[in-house]
Structures are given as structure tokens and as C-alpha cells.
Design a protein around this motif. Structure first.
Motif, PDB file in Angstrom:
ATOM      1  N   LEU A  52       0.918  -1.277  -0.109  1.00 10.10           N
ATOM      2  CA  LEU A  52      -0.120   0.046  -0.067  1.00 10.10           C
ATOM      3  C   LEU A  52       0.898   1.130  -0.134  1.00 10.10           C
ATOM      4  CD1 LEU A  52      -2.912  -0.904   2.434  1.00 10.10           C
ATOM      5  CD2 LEU A  52      -3.233  -0.493   0.065  1.00 10.10           C
ATOM      6  N   THR A  53       2.026   1.423   0.813  1.00  7.20           N
ATOM      7  CA  THR A  53       2.553   2.712   0.891  1.00  7.20           C
ATOM      8  C   THR A  53       3.414   2.694  -0.439  1.00  7.20           C
ATOM      9  OG1 THR A  53       4.476   1.180   1.706  1.00  7.20           O
ATOM     10  CG2 THR A  53       3.007   2.481   3.287  1.00  7.20           C
ATOM     11  N   ASN A  54       3.955   1.385  -1.250  1.00  4.60           N
ATOM     12  CA  ASN A  54       4.556   1.711  -2.333  1.00  4.60           C
ATOM     13  C   ASN A  54       3.495   2.249  -3.486  1.00  4.60           C
ATOM     14  OD1 ASN A  54       7.075   0.629  -1.468  1.00  4.60           O
ATOM     15  ND2 ASN A  54       6.586  -1.151  -2.219  1.00  4.60           N
ATOM     16  N   GLU A  55       2.298   1.945  -3.362  1.00  5.44           N
ATOM     17  CA  GLU A  55       1.345   2.266  -4.179  1.00  5.44           C
ATOM     18  C   GLU A  55       0.951   3.926  -4.264  1.00  5.44           C
ATOM     19  OE1 GLU A  55      -2.136   0.058  -4.154  1.00  5.44           O
ATOM     20  OE2 GLU A  55      -1.235  -1.918  -5.066  1.00  5.44           O
ATOM     21  N   ASN A  56       0.960   4.140  -2.779  1.00  9.38           N
ATOM     22  CA  ASN A  56       0.622   5.388  -2.536  1.00  9.38           C
ATOM     23  C   ASN A  56       1.912   6.494  -3.004  1.00  9.38           C
ATOM     24  OD1 ASN A  56      -1.726   5.051  -1.406  1.00  9.38           O
ATOM     25  ND2 ASN A  56      -0.888   4.963   0.745  1.00  9.38           N
ATOM     26  N   ASP A  57       3.061   6.197  -2.814  1.00  5.66           N
ATOM     27  CA  ASP A  57       4.286   6.754  -3.372  1.00  5.66           C
ATOM     28  C   ASP A  57       4.133   6.869  -4.974  1.00  5.66           C
ATOM     29  OD1 ASP A  57       5.276   6.989  -0.676  1.00  5.66           O
ATOM     30  OD2 ASP A  57       6.688   5.213  -1.090  1.00  5.66           O
ATOM     31  N   PHE A  58       3.632   5.808  -5.466  1.00  4.89           N
ATOM     32  CA  PHE A  58       3.813   5.998  -7.074  1.00  4.89           C
ATOM     33  C   PHE A  58       2.666   7.175  -7.132  1.00  4.89           C
ATOM     34  CE2 PHE A  58       1.541   4.406 -10.984  1.00  4.89           C
ATOM     35  CZ  PHE A  58       2.753   4.390 -11.951  1.00  4.89           C
ATOM     36  N   LEU A  59       1.348   6.907  -6.622  1.00  3.90           N
ATOM     37  CA  LEU A  59       0.233   7.833  -6.917  1.00  3.90           C
ATOM     38  C   LEU A  59       0.774   9.268  -6.682  1.00  3.90           C
ATOM     39  CD1 LEU A  59      -2.783   5.669  -5.611  1.00  3.90           C
ATOM     40  CD2 LEU A  59      -2.454   6.361  -7.859  1.00  3.90           C
ATOM     41  N   VAL A  60       1.447   9.462  -5.527  1.00  5.41           N
ATOM     42  CA  VAL A  60       1.845  11.060  -5.232  1.00  5.41           C
ATOM     43  C   VAL A  60       2.805  11.346  -6.010  1.00  5.41           C
ATOM     44  CG1 VAL A  60       3.175  12.264  -3.528  1.00  5.41           C
ATOM     45  CG2 VAL A  60       1.386  10.712  -2.687  1.00  5.41           C
ATOM     46  N   LYS A  61       3.777  10.739  -6.490  1.00  6.31           N
ATOM     47  CA  LYS A  61       4.505  10.881  -7.613  1.00  6.31           C
ATOM     48  C   LYS A  61       3.992  11.290  -8.863  1.00  6.31           C
ATOM     49  CE  LYS A  61       8.556   8.327  -6.033  1.00  6.31           C
ATOM     50  NZ  LYS A  61       9.501   7.281  -6.213  1.00  6.31           N
ATOM     51  N   ASN A  62       3.010  10.530  -9.401  1.00  3.92           N
ATOM     52  CA  ASN A  62       2.136  10.916 -10.621  1.00  3.92           C
ATOM     53  C   ASN A  62       1.559  12.165 -10.222  1.00  3.92           C
ATOM     54  OD1 ASN A  62       3.184   8.748 -11.797  1.00  3.92           O
ATOM     55  ND2 ASN A  62       1.417   7.339 -11.621  1.00  3.92           N
ATOM     56  N   LEU A  63       0.908  12.520  -9.426  1.00  3.61           N
ATOM     57  CA  LEU A  63       0.127  13.646  -9.061  1.00  3.61           C
ATOM     58  C   LEU A  63       0.906  14.855  -9.140  1.00  3.61           C
ATOM     59  CD1 LEU A  63      -2.369  12.494  -6.324  1.00  3.61           C
ATOM     60  CD2 LEU A  63      -2.760  13.171  -8.557  1.00  3.61           C
ATOM     61  N   LYS A  64       2.328  14.788  -8.558  1.00  6.97           N
ATOM     62  CA  LYS A  64       3.052  15.717  -8.490  1.00  6.97           C
ATOM     63  C   LYS A  64       3.634  16.281 -10.051  1.00  6.97           C
ATOM     64  CE  LYS A  64       5.163  15.233  -3.915  1.00  6.97           C
ATOM     65  NZ  LYS A  64       6.282  15.243  -3.006  1.00  6.97           N
ATOM     66  N   LYS A  65       3.779  15.246 -10.745  1.00  2.88           N
ATOM     67  CA  LYS A  65       4.100  15.174 -12.123  1.00  2.88           C
ATOM     68  C   LYS A  65       2.892  16.135 -12.910  1.00  2.88           C
ATOM     69  CE  LYS A  65       7.144  11.420 -12.700  1.00  2.88           C
ATOM     70  NZ  LYS A  65       7.393  10.195 -13.311  1.00  2.88           N
ATOM     71  N   ALA A  66       1.579  15.738 -12.662  1.00  3.46           N
ATOM     72  CA  ALA A  66       0.617  16.189 -13.201  1.00  3.46           C
ATOM     73  C   ALA A  66       0.280  17.715 -12.806  1.00  3.46           C
ATOM     74  CB  ALA A  66      -0.450  15.441 -13.125  1.00  3.46           C
ATOM     75  N   GLY A  67       0.733  17.978 -11.545  1.00  2.00           N
ATOM     76  CA  GLY A  67       0.153  19.226 -10.710  1.00  2.00           C
ATOM     77  C   GLY A  67       1.033  20.258 -11.336  1.00  2.00           C
TER      78      GLY A  67
END
Length: 41
Positions: A26-41
């Protein structure tokens, strides 16, 4: 010899390992999602 004691110990250890591994995933998935959100934002 009491077979119940022998059976209880491994199952609790296995359950703890499963909980830890699920948490790691779960933490790995969350890290991945956060990185993608930062790129998009």
C-alpha cells in the motif's frame, strides 16, 4: 504434546508477515500515486 500450541504460533507469525507485506504494498502504491500527481500538478 499439545498440538494446539504448535499450530497457533506459526499462524500468528504468518498473519503478522501478511499484514506487514500488505502495508508495504500500500505504501508503495501511495508513493507511486503521489509522484504521478506531482508530475501532473
Amino acid at each position: 504434546m499439545n498440538t494446539n500450541k504448535i499450530k497457533k504460533i506459526p499462524t500468528t507469525e504468518i498473519k503478522e508477515k501478511i499484514k506487514k507485506s500488505k502495508f508495504d504494498v500500500l505504501t508503495n502504491e501511495n508513493d507511486f500515486l503521489v509522484k504521478n500527481l506531482k508530475k501532473a500538478g
